[in-house]
Enzyme design. Structure first.
Site, short mmCIF file in Angstrom:
data_model
loop_
_atom_site.label_atom_id
_atom_site.label_comp_id
_atom_site.label_asym_id
_atom_site.label_seq_id
_atom_site.Cartn_x
_atom_site.Cartn_y
_atom_site.Cartn_z
CB SER A 1 -0.94 0.01 1.21
OG SER A 1 -0.22 -0.15 2.41
CG ASP B 1 -3.97 5.44 6.83
OD1 ASP B 1 -2.89 5.00 7.27
OD2 ASP B 1 -4.43 5.07 5.73
CG HIS C 1 -0.98 3.69 4.58
ND1 HIS C 1 -2.25 3.28 4.96
CD2 HIS C 1 -0.38 2.61 4.00
CE1 HIS C 1 -2.41 2.01 4.60
NE2 HIS C 1 -1.29 1.59 4.03
#
Length: 366
Positions: free
Chosen positions: A42, A331, A334
């Site tokens: 991600s 978040d 990340h």
């Protein structure tokens, strides 16, 4: 009259070729590499998870709030990720998500030539990591070797395809999810070092496959101090201190990754790499946030951490900070766009404090 027209024609042809040569020079200066092929999780996913059924998806507000059109893109960020910034550095558009282009295979689509991103949120080196939630590293490599490589060969011919790929960058950001899942599964039979060794052995075979299909210049990112992400800090009895057992595993992985990279260099002809020490670079950001323009390094800008669940990524109903450039983390998992920009700058032309044996700019010049 014939002489006049001949001279006019000659001048026009000469002007065309001068313009062509100048444009080629300008193009070559702006575009430093033919393409970037991105593999990972991600941290570099630019939207692949939008194209298959998975709960690990962020195609909703407030993700993308700082992207150019202020809309969610599938990036796990308020804006751009390091893959975007690295592409900008070398004069290329961001490598598009592979799954967004599969219907263009065998149609001579030029997008395949400037690079493709196979990265997938929640992906791991090991197939068991987040199985069925992400495109594993093995599957990413398979997509490249069985589809994209063949497409490049079809468009350029075998010889020119190998030349094209040998000058392109293969950007690898993977391993973080494997480590996190290892600690989620505790107790386990494997000791941390044994588990990390299995990760390194698997990744080595995956990188060899990419080499066998044209890859020669690899940008390999080590794991960051993921024991210090907001989610892990919360697990540490809500003291907001880093989880040192997780960080210790990250350091084990990074040591293995450096050794494995050196082994590949000695075993494979013409391979070169730039290893980036994400752990120490990010640790420096955390320890000296003001030097990098950050005010908050422990708490995420968006999303809450009151349970260990993917739903606590940034959601439509989440509150979020207004001063996002002040936050190291977007978040609970990340980095923010501001952090990703700083990391990409260091990856590209860091004066070798965090890059080994070359930074990306030097790697390109080889």
């Amino acid at each position: 009259m014939a002489y006049y027209y001949t001279n006019v024609w000659s001048a026009a042809v000469l002007g065309f070729f001068i313009l062509f040569i100048v444009s080629r020079v300008t193009f070559s200066e702006a575009q430093k590499v033919p393409g970037i092929y991105v593999f990972g999780d991600s941290l570099v996913d630019v939207g692949n998870n939008n194209y298959f059924t998975t709960v690990v998806r962020v195609n909703h507000p407030h993700n993308g709030i700082d992207f150019p059109d202020h809309k969610p893109t599938g990036r796990f960020s308020n804006g751009k990720v390091t893959a975007d910034f690295l592409a900008e550095k070398v004069g290329l558009p961001t490598s598009p998500p592979y799954l967004s282009l599969t219907n263009m295979l065998n149609k001579n689509n030029a997008s395949f030539l400037s690079g493709i991103s196979f990265a997938s949120g929640a992906a791991g080196i090991l197939d068991i990591t987040n199985k069925d939630l992400a495109i594993s590293m093995n599957k990413q490599v398979k997509y490249y070797t069985t589809s994209v490589y063949e497409e490049v060969v079809q468009q350029l011919g075998a010889s020119e395809a190998l030349n094209h790929l040998s000058k392109s960058l293969f950007y690898i950001v993977i391993g973080n999810n494997d480590i996190m899942k290892y600690f989620d599964r505790l107790p386990v039979t494997q000791q941390p070092q044994e588990f990390v060794d299995s990760m390194i052995l698997t990744l080595k075979q995956q990188l060899k496959q990419l080499y066998n299909y044209g890859g020669r210049k690899f940008v390999i990112a080590g794991s960051g101090p993921i024991g210090c992400i907001p989610l892990q800090r919360h697990k540490n009895n809500k003291t907001l201190e880093c989880k040192q057992d997780v960080n210790s595993a990250c350091l084990m992985y990074n040591e293995g990754l450096k050794s494995m990279s050196q082994e590949l260099k000695s075993e494979l002809k013409d391979i070169n790499y730039s290893y980036f020490d994400t752990y120490n670079f990010f640790s420096n950001l955390i320890q000296k946030p003001v030097s990098y323009g950050f005010a908050e390094v422990k708490v995420a800008c968006c999303g809450v951490v009151d349970a260990i669940d993917v739903k606590h990524l940034c959601r439509r109903t989440s509150s979020y900070c207004s001063d996002r450039s002040n936050y190291l983390f977007w978040d609970p998992y990340h980095p923010s766009e501001a952090a990703s920009r700083i990391v990409a700058d260091a990856v590209f032309d860091d004066p070798l404090q965090y890059s080994f044996p070359f930074n990306v700019e030097q790697l390109i010049a080889l």
